[in-house]
Structures are given as C-alpha cells and as structure tokens.
Design a protein around this motif. Structure first.
Motif, short mmCIF file in Angstrom:
data_model
loop_
_atom_site.label_atom_id
_atom_site.label_comp_id
_atom_site.label_asym_id
_atom_site.label_seq_id
_atom_site.Cartn_x
_atom_site.Cartn_y
_atom_site.Cartn_z
N GLU A 160 -16.83 -17.31 -20.47
CA GLU A 160 -16.20 -18.38 -21.24
C GLU A 160 -16.44 -18.21 -22.74
OE1 GLU A 160 -17.57 -22.05 -19.76
OE2 GLU A 160 -16.71 -21.81 -17.76
N VAL A 161 -17.58 -17.62 -23.07
CA VAL A 161 -17.93 -17.49 -24.48
C VAL A 161 -17.23 -16.30 -25.13
CG1 VAL A 161 -19.83 -17.15 -26.11
CG2 VAL A 161 -20.16 -18.56 -24.06
N HIS A 162 -17.24 -15.14 -24.43
CA HIS A 162 -16.78 -13.90 -25.05
C HIS A 162 -15.45 -13.39 -24.50
CE1 HIS A 162 -20.69 -13.39 -27.01
NE2 HIS A 162 -21.23 -13.75 -25.87
N GLY A 163 -14.91 -14.03 -23.48
CA GLY A 163 -13.73 -13.47 -22.85
C GLY A 163 -14.10 -12.20 -22.10
N GLU A 164 -13.22 -11.22 -22.09
CA GLU A 164 -13.53 -9.96 -21.43
C GLU A 164 -14.35 -9.09 -22.38
OE1 GLU A 164 -11.25 -6.24 -19.22
OE2 GLU A 164 -10.19 -8.12 -19.62
N LEU A 165 -15.53 -8.66 -21.93
CA LEU A 165 -16.44 -7.96 -22.81
C LEU A 165 -15.91 -6.58 -23.21
CD1 LEU A 165 -19.88 -8.88 -21.23
CD2 LEU A 165 -18.79 -9.86 -23.24
N GLY A 166 -15.39 -5.83 -22.26
CA GLY A 166 -14.75 -4.57 -22.60
C GLY A 166 -15.63 -3.36 -22.60
N GLY A 167 -16.96 -3.50 -22.48
CA GLY A 167 -17.85 -2.34 -22.44
C GLY A 167 -18.07 -1.87 -21.03
N ALA A 168 -19.21 -1.22 -20.80
CA ALA A 168 -19.54 -0.77 -19.45
C ALA A 168 -19.89 -1.96 -18.57
CB ALA A 168 -20.71 0.21 -19.50
N SER A 169 -19.57 -1.85 -17.30
CA SER A 169 -19.81 -2.94 -16.36
C SER A 169 -20.43 -2.36 -15.09
CB SER A 169 -18.49 -3.65 -16.02
OG SER A 169 -18.71 -4.66 -15.06
N PHE A 170 -21.65 -2.84 -14.76
CA PHE A 170 -22.39 -2.36 -13.59
C PHE A 170 -22.41 -3.46 -12.53
CE2 PHE A 170 -23.87 0.11 -17.13
CZ PHE A 170 -24.05 1.38 -16.62
N HIS A 171 -22.14 -3.05 -11.29
CA HIS A 171 -22.09 -3.99 -10.17
C HIS A 171 -23.09 -3.54 -9.11
CE1 HIS A 171 -18.32 -5.63 -11.83
NE2 HIS A 171 -18.04 -4.37 -12.10
N ILE A 172 -24.04 -4.41 -8.79
CA ILE A 172 -25.09 -4.12 -7.82
C ILE A 172 -24.95 -5.08 -6.64
CG2 ILE A 172 -27.56 -3.83 -7.44
CD1 ILE A 172 -26.41 -1.96 -9.55
N ARG A 173 -24.95 -4.55 -5.42
CA ARG A 173 -24.89 -5.37 -4.20
C ARG A 173 -26.12 -5.08 -3.37
NH1 ARG A 173 -19.71 -6.98 -2.46
NH2 ARG A 173 -20.27 -6.49 -0.31
N LEU A 174 -26.95 -6.10 -3.13
CA LEU A 174 -28.18 -5.96 -2.36
C LEU A 174 -28.11 -6.82 -1.10
CD1 LEU A 174 -30.76 -6.20 -5.29
CD2 LEU A 174 -29.76 -4.14 -4.29
N PRO A 175 -28.66 -6.34 0.00
CA PRO A 175 -28.65 -7.14 1.24
C PRO A 175 -29.37 -8.47 1.04
CG PRO A 175 -29.26 -4.86 1.69
CD PRO A 175 -29.27 -5.01 0.20
N GLN A 176 -28.73 -9.53 1.47
CA GLN A 176 -29.32 -10.88 1.33
C GLN A 176 -30.36 -11.10 2.42
OE1 GLN A 176 -26.50 -14.02 1.84
NE2 GLN A 176 -27.90 -15.63 1.19
N HIS A 177 -31.48 -11.71 2.05
CA HIS A 177 -32.51 -12.03 3.03
C HIS A 177 -32.31 -13.45 3.54
CE1 HIS A 177 -36.40 -12.04 5.02
NE2 HIS A 177 -36.55 -13.27 4.55
N ARG A 178 -32.39 -13.58 4.86
CA ARG A 178 -32.30 -14.91 5.48
C ARG A 178 -33.49 -15.10 6.40
NH1 ARG A 178 -26.04 -15.03 7.67
NH2 ARG A 178 -25.02 -14.37 5.73
N ASP A 179 -34.02 -16.32 6.43
CA ASP A 179 -35.12 -16.61 7.35
C ASP A 179 -34.60 -16.53 8.78
OD1 ASP A 179 -36.75 -17.02 5.21
OD2 ASP A 179 -36.38 -19.18 5.13
N ASP A 180 -35.44 -16.01 9.68
CA ASP A 180 -35.02 -15.87 11.08
C ASP A 180 -34.67 -17.21 11.71
OD1 ASP A 180 -35.36 -13.16 10.94
OD2 ASP A 180 -37.42 -13.21 11.71
N THR A 181 -35.35 -18.29 11.25
CA THR A 181 -35.11 -19.61 11.84
C THR A 181 -33.73 -20.14 11.48
OG1 THR A 181 -36.16 -20.61 9.92
CG2 THR A 181 -37.55 -20.16 11.81
N LYS A 182 -33.12 -19.61 10.42
CA LYS A 182 -31.82 -20.12 9.98
C LYS A 182 -30.67 -19.26 10.49
CE LYS A 182 -33.69 -22.18 5.74
NZ LYS A 182 -33.59 -22.21 4.28
N ARG A 183 -30.95 -18.12 11.14
CA ARG A 183 -29.88 -17.24 11.58
C ARG A 183 -29.22 -17.77 12.84
NH1 ARG A 183 -32.67 -11.30 10.58
NH2 ARG A 183 -32.68 -11.43 8.31
#
Length: 681
Positions: free
Chosen positions: A658-681
């Motif tokens: 919202e502040v800068h619009g599209e930044l336009g430089g390099a963009s890094f995307h990291i996806r890590l496995p989400q941890h869930r408690d066994d009691t909530k699965r």
C-alpha cells in the motif's frame, strides 16, 4: 631446433630424428634427419636460402595436403646459426637418384662487407638412398645441460600431440635418455581417468558453445554462446555478441588427485602415477594446424591464467597441476600472426579473443560443476536425518533380539549406539552454530565498509570542529557549523552501538534449539535488531505479517538467517546500484496457506543484474559485489532444503504494498511446511 623439425613436417616427412653428439659443452654437433620430400637445387636457392620470402605462402598445402606451418624462414635462420658450420644433404622426391650438398661456413661472413661476397655452391651427386634431408650443424656455440635437454625432449615429444587421437602421420624422436624417460611417462595416458571433461567450440561466426562430461562420459551440462561467453566486466556479467577469432576447439580434462576417485571408478591404474604424468603434459597447449606451438602449455607459462583464477576462486577451478587441455586451430584465413622469434603469436585482437573464449569456457565449466555439486548437496541433511531415524529403528529392533539371548552384548551395542547419537547431535549443534556464525559474518562484512566510511568522515569533522570551536561565540554559528557534526556523531555512535548487539543476540544458544516457532515473532525480533541500522542507511523496512499464527518446527536461528541474508542481499544491491538516488525499500510479508507458511522478501533495488535466476543460489555467484562470497543466499537455500520447503526468485518483484506500490526489484518467495499440533489434526 624445433623449427627444423617443423620444416620436416612441411616437407611431408613421416619421421624426423634429432641427435646431439658431444653437446654437453660448446663445440658439439646437431643432426636433424627426416624422410620428407627433400629439395631440388632451385628449392634450395629460392626457398631454403632466402629469408623473408617463402614458397609456403604461395603454396600453403603440401603434396600430402598438410597445411604448412612455416612462414618466412626466420626460425630456420636462427636454428642454422646455432653452430659455426652447416652441412645440408637433401634428396628430392622429384629427382630420384640425385642428392644435393650445400655447406655454409659462418666464419666466412666475418671479413666481408656484404653477404653476396660469400659464394654458396650447391653440389649434386648420385645416390641410391630414399628421398629425405639431413641437416648437420657443427661447432655448436653453446652446450646443453640436463635441464635444457629435458626441455627439448618434452618439446619434441609433445610437438605432434599426445591425446591418442591425432592423425598427423608424423613422429619425432630425440636420441637422448631424457626422451625415452619422458616418453615412458607420457605413454601412461590418463585421459580416461578424468573427473570432468570440457569440450568447447568456437564457430566461423564467432559464437561459442560447450558441453561438460562427467567421468562416465555422460553430458551433464550444455551451454550456448551467451551462457559460455559470460564474464565479469566491471563487476557486471556480460557476454560479447561474437568473438573476433578463427574457429577453434578447446578441450580440457580435469582430474582429482586422490585415491578415492580411482576407487570409485574401479580403476586398475595407480593414482600415484597421475601426478608424474601431469607434470610432463599438464597445462593447456596450443595446436596450430596440427603441431604444438611454444610456449603455450610449457611449465611456468600459464597463458590462460588458470592458476591465478583458481587462487581467486578455488572451488572447482582447474589448474595446470590437475588438468591438461588443448586449443586446436587451423586458421585457414591466417588471422593469427606468429611472433618474429617464433615463440607464440602476436597479441592481436584475434588471439586475445581466442584466449578469452577459452578462459570463459573454463569459467562456465566451473559454474556448472558448482551447480551440480549444490544440487547433490541441497537437502542432504534432511535426507540423512530421515535415513538416520530409519536406521535407528532398525538397530533398536536388532538390539531387542540380541537382548533375548545375550543381554551383556545387547547393552554394549546399545551403549555404542547412544554414543553415536550423541556425536550426531553434537554435529547438528555445530552445523547450526556455524550457519549462524556465517550469517553474522556476512552481516558484518556488508555493513563494515559503510561504517568505516562514516567513521572516517566523522573523524575529519571532529578535527575540524576542534580547530574552530574557539571561533564559535553565538548560537547561530553553533547551529550552522557544530550541530550537523554532533548529529552525525550521535547517529554513528547509535548505529555502531546497535550493530554491536547483533552477534550476541543472533548467537544465543537457545536460538539453536529445535522448537515450534512463529515466523511472525522471529520477523519482529529481526526488525528490532536490524531496523535502526537499516534506517540509518535510508532503507525503509516494511512488515506485512499475517494475523494468524505461522508456525514452523525449526530453530529460531534458521528463520532469522533467512530474514537476515535476504534483507542483507537487498541492502547490498542498494549500495551497488547505479541509481543510488532512488527509494530504498524492503518488504517482508508472511502468509499461511494449507500445509505451508509463506515468507516473501522483496526490495525496490535494480533486480538481478549480473547473475541468472538459476545461479543466484550458488556460492560465489549470488553476491552483488564482484569480490563477495555470495554465501548468504546459499545459506537460505540450504535451510529451505533442510526443512523440506521450496524457494523461488523473480528478477522483477511482483509484490504490491500500500505504501510503495509494486517494488520492482528482486522478489524471493519461501514456502515452509506448516507445523500443526497432533491434537488439532
């Protein structure tokens, strides 16, 4: 002396021998004997005795269609002057049964005004011998010691090549013990024991291409012109549109000088014989029209600067001690100009481009070897962890079975397994510690230069202030002349004070324990540590964190390393941008998707300007500075792989704020496995 042997090649000889008689001291004799086409009396007068004009330029090919390697006879003249007297006996192919004899006494020229005053008589006589030429030089002006004899033996031995695939139809021999000894070493032939082999081509249009083969002979990498020809020019990766050089082929065999590589291939050879062989043939040689050219590839003449490049960046770069190669050129258009002394070629544009082609092809091979190594290594820790857990379960099952029959032995095995587990845990702690230390070191290296520059400027201001302070008598002068310096001093002191806390906070032992952490909390702590320092350098750090918990099972140090290395990469890009006046903004955004936690880091910098998307994660390639290590992004890659995550990078950022619009430089995307408690699965 090699020029005399090359003359035999131009005479369509199949064999040429060189004999040195009593040549360890001055006064000895040199004999060069070949079975070539010989010369007629006219050939002697119009070719052999003329300097500066040669029939080889008007008839560039021999009777057997060899491309002649001689030029204007300057090398032959230098060779004839090695002694005080010369005897030429030649039997021309075109005149069977006749041989011509010519004697030259160089002392006869010492008392005349011009060379024309000395009469040179060409005598003819009958013979039953086959065509050929014998040149004898009497009264050698200098002797040949052991070192010089070995150099001559090596030069003759390597003249026609030693790569087991040459078809020159020409062999040479030096009648000396050194030749036999070196020939024995060369004939060992380790070409099938290479670890990697590079084959690069330069076509008639000046475009390069290359292939890299592993020890199995499989092509593991292939590159076209703009891949192979890339090189760093003023810290930027560039490739010429074309090379102004004749068509050429560059081949390089690269070896590992250890026993393990031979064992892995089940080789029947001794790895201890590899070094002596490389000592004789090692280096990159230059073959022009089938014959080797001096001094390229000679000991101490590293014309491609492989050893220098290896010392600057040793990983996977060959040297003259662990590789052997050749650049092969026919040069039908005569673009390469020999030097007057026949020692190599003049450094014209064509030769310089040819040398640059070979150097950049070597750089490409080093990058590809690094990429292959990284692909094999990435995720290795995670895979090993899974295999270890499986092995541990298997061992526990075996221990239970042993305990039924031999409890004492089972206890011993269990104790041994426990010690191994402790050792593995210690290695894991060390690995996390070194990763954190590397991140701290990278942070310090990036910001140190600017801190030193600021401190130096501050010191100059304070010295100036000390000289002027007695002149300041009113508040207006104080505000204009003193306050800016004091403000800089306060900012510098604050910056140094805040940055001094970074290593202590990042290296806390608790951060290296595996736990369920919220990447949002880790991001806020990172911003607290680095935010002020970034602000001092006019870099705005913006956080867009999701409201829901974004939990990952990992040490806090790993998540902090991801943030730190990606943001430092952006700060480095700002520092080396060609447009420093632009806005400097970095955004960290987190999101939660089913089964994954997403971390995005984008900046408003110039994007990827001197590295490809494929190579940015490689050590030494991902850094913005030409003299940097590029290890920061490699650390990020390793962490993501260890956590079984995914990573991508875009050259031009697509993250909107919202502040800068599209930044336009390099963009890094990291996806890590989400941890869930066994009691909530």
């Amino acid at each position: 002396m090699i020029e005399l042997v090359r003359n035999a090649y131009d005479a369509d000889a199949t064999h040429c021998s060189v004999t040195l008689d009593k040549a360890s001291q001055p006064g000895g004799t040199l004999i060069v004997d070949d079975d070539g086409d010989g010369m007629t009396a006219e050939d002697i007068r119009e070719g052999f005795l003329l300097i500066g004009r040669s029939t080889k330029t008007s008839t560039p090919f021999t009777r057997k269609h060899r491309r002649k390697v001689g030029e204007k006879g300057l090398g032959r003249l230098a060779a004839l002057r090695l002694g005080r007297q010369v005897e030429l006996i030649t039997r021309p192919f075109r005149e069977p049964g006749v041989e011509y004899v010519l004697n030259i006494d160089w002392t006869a020229y010492d008392t005349v005004q011009s060379v024309e005053e000395v009469q040179l008589l060409i005598k003819s006589r009958a013979t039953t011998e086959k065509p050929g030429t014998r040149l004898t030089i009497h009264g050698l002006r200098q002797g040949f010691d052991e070192t010089e004899m070995e150099r001559l033996a090596r030069a003759m031995l390597l003249l026609t090549g030693f790569f087991d695939d040459e078809q020159t139809g020409f062999t040479t021999k030096l009648n000396a013990p050194q030749f036999e000894r070196l020939a024995e070493a060369v004939n060992l032939g380790f070409f099938d024991e290479y670890e990697y082999r590079l084959v690069a081509h330069l076509d008639e249009e000046g475009h390069a291409s290359a292939s890299l083969f592993d020890w199995k002979g499989q092509e593991v990498a292939k590159g076209e012109h703009f891949d192979v020809a890339q090189g760093r020019v003023r810290s930027q990766m560039q490739a010429p549109l074309r090379y102004n050089a004749p068509p050429a082929t560059f081949e390089l065999w690269m070896f590992l000088l250890d026993a393990k590589s031979f064992t892995r291939r089940a080789s029947l050879r001794k790895h201890t014989d590899l070094r002596p062989w490389l000592k004789v043939v090692g280096g990159v040689h230059f073959f022009h029209r089938g014959l080797r050219v001096h001094p390229y590839g000679d000991p101490g003449f590293d014309w491609l600067e492989l050893n220098l490049l290896r010392s600057r960046s040793p990983e996977f770069r060959p040297s003259s001690n662990n590789s052997v190669g050749r650049v092969s050129v026919d040069d039908l258009a005569d673009k390469l100009v020999p030097k007057t002394d026949r020692m190599g070629f003049q450094d014209n544009l064509e030769f310089i481009d040819l040398r640059e082609f070979a150097r950049r092809a070597t750089d490409w091979a080093a990058r590809e070897r690094l990429r292959i190594r990284e692909e094999r290594r990435t995720g290795g820790a995670a895979t090993a962890k899974k295999e270890k857990e499986q092995a541990k379960r298997t061992v526990n099952t075996v221990i239970k079975e042993i305990r039924r029959f031999n409890p004492v032995q089972a206890a011993e095995v269990s104790e041994y397994v426990d010690r191994q587990e402790q050792y593995i845990q210690a290695l894991e702690r060390d690995r996390l510690l070194y990763r954190s230390l590397a991140t701290v070191g990278i942070s310090t290296a990036v910001f140190a230069h600017e801190s030193l520059t600021t401190s130096a400027g501050l010191s100059e201001d304070l010295e100036l202030l000390e000289r002027r302070v007695h002149l300041l008598v009113d508040s207006e002068s104080f505000g204009k002349r003193v306050k800016p310096t004091l403000t800089r001093a306060q900012q510098c002191a604050s910056s140094i004070h805040s940055f001094a806390k970074v290593p202590l906070r990042m290296l806390r032992r608790s951060k290296r324990r595996v736990a369920v952490i919220d990447v949002n909390d880790a991001c806020r702590e990172f911003a607290e540590v680095f935010g002020g320092y970034l602000q001092d350098r006019d870099i705005s750090l913006n956080l867009d964190l999701c409201d829901e918990p974004a939990r990952v099972l990992t040490p806090v140090a790993d998540i902090e390393s991801i943030y730190t290395n990606l943001v430092i990469n952006a700060a480095n890009a700002f520092a080396h941008s060609q447009d420093p006046s632009g806005e400097q903004a970095v955004l960290i955004r987190t999101r939660v998707e089913p089964n994954y936690v997403l971390i995005d880091v984008a900046d408003s910098g110039p994007g990827l300007v001197d590295v490809t998307v494929e190579n940015i994660w490689l050590p030494g390639e991902g850094g913005t500075r030409s003299d940097g290590t590029g290890l920061g992004l490699t650390i990020v890659k390793d962490i993501v792989a260890d956590l079984h995550g995914k990573k991508t990078v875009l050259e031009d950022g697509d993250i909107l704020t919202e502040v800068h619009g599209e930044l336009g430089g390099a963009s890094f995307h990291i996806r890590l496995p989400q941890h869930r408690d066994d009691t909530k699965r």
